[in-house]
Design an enzyme around this catalytic site. Structure first.
Site: not given
Ligand code: SF4
Length: 341
Positions: A87-88, A91, A100, A104, A107, A109, A269, A306, A313
């Site tokens: 994206r940048y 990097r 994971c 979360c 999350c 993603r 997000d 973002d 960002k």
């Molecule tokens: S925010 Fe998403 S990618 Fe990060 S640890 Fe939690 S579940 Fe995994």
């Protein structure tokens, strides 16, 4: 044992039996995982427990708002080959794994991560590294996912060594939640694997509440820092978790005490089913302003947003300076009093 099933949530006292059907509906849609460390941190007597809120599924997750999107920060728009997000200019993200140790509930993603969504194949990894090798402007490779630290020390070490062998890459950064949710997995072998021969490794730790920084977690982070690997923090501003100045202050102080430089406080997000976690930007700015008056400069994160759609960002913090012409300005001090410059 990591809790993954709605019945296990009920058995562990993390949800009442009458919620089982709701939990099952959420778990069908989004992955669930709560490690023993996280389960032990949850106060079962507090219905608003900030740790439970981050990890125990809730039926509200099935409500999506029109502005939410599956790929909220627009990774796909900047993915030239599988696993790379460029994206940048200087990097890239290298998404090695899509799993994971915990999932979360907020999350960003969440549509991409979960059990069964494994790591890049050997061939995809070769292609991703070839992309990095043929783009000399890439100075930093950020290993993310998913959580790259769930890989074995051997696998992770191999990938880091291959990245370190690319002449123009100087920095390898890893984004992880593992030291917080499974501190015992930060073994000496894993720490050794993080080192990039001849290059610099940074570890960015994701934590959102000061209670996450337990003595065992602090010891795990110390193993990383003592190995000469600098750490920075990443947190998400979350309603009902850390959207008050006292909690944010405690979190940032805890990071600094652990030799982790507060880096980013992300505005939440537009991930699907997460509106109950989002504050307004205005609320976020007020909290950052409050933090400025309360804690050392060492403990100040950058509040960032973002831009949806993959536009990158940007700093989202409050402004303190109003220019009056080219040179003069009105500056607001930490008490909100306007001063002339
Ligand atoms: S925010 Fe998403 S990618 Fe990060 S640890 Fe939690 S579940 Fe995994």
């Amino acid at each position: 044992m990591t809790i993954r099933l709605p019945s296990e949530l009920v058995a562990a006292g993390l949800a009442p039996p009458e919620k089982l059907a709701d939990l099952a509906r959420v778990a069908e849609r989004y992955a669930v995982a709560i490690t023993p460390t996280v389960a032990a941190l949850i106060d079962r007597n507090d219905p608003g427990d900030p740790i439970a809120r981050q990890f125990v599924p809730d039926i509200t997750e099935l409500t999506t708002t029109p502005d939410e999107r599956a790929d909220p920060i627009g990774d796909d728009a900047h993915s030239p080959v599988e696993g790379i997000v460029h994206r940048y200019p200087d990097r890239v993200l290298l998404k090695l794994v899509n799993v994971c140790a915990v999932y979360c509930r907020f999350c960003f993603r969440r549509e991409m991560v979960g059990p069964g969504k494994q790591m890049l194949s050997a061939q995809q990894l070769d292609t991703a590294l070839a992309y990095v090798r043929t783009h000399p402007e890439i100075w930093e490779v950020i290993l993310t996912g998913g959580d790259p630290l769930v890989l074995s020390a051997r696998r992770l070490g191999d990938v880091i060594k291959r990245i370190a062998a690319i002449d123009h890459v100087k920095i390898v950064r890893l984004h992880t939640r593992l030291p917080v949710v499974s501190p015992e997995k930060i073994t000496p072998a894993l720490v050794r694997a993080l080192k990039a021969p001849g290059k610099t490794t940074y570890v960015a730790l994701h934590a959102n509440h000061p209670r996450e920084l337990t003595p065992a977690v602090r010891a795990a982070c110390a193993r990383i820092v003592d190995a000469g690997i600098p750490m920075v923090s990443q947190s998400v501003l979350l309603r009902g978790v850390n959207d008050d100045a006292k909690t944010l202050e405690g979190l940032m102080r805890a990071f600094v005490e652990c030799r982790i430089k507060p880096y980013y406080l992300h505005h939440a997000d537009l991930a699907p089913g997460t509106s109950h976690f989002r504050t307004s930007i205005k609320e976020g700015q007020a909290l950052i302003r409050a933090l400025r008056g309360r804690v050392s400069g060492l403990a100040q994160p950058a509040y960032v947003l973002d831009i949806p759609g993959g536009h990158g960002k940007v700093p989202a913090g409050p402004g303190y300076i109003d220019m009056c012409g080219d040179a003069a300005a009105v500056v607001e001090d930490i008490n909100g009093v306007k001063r002339e410059y």
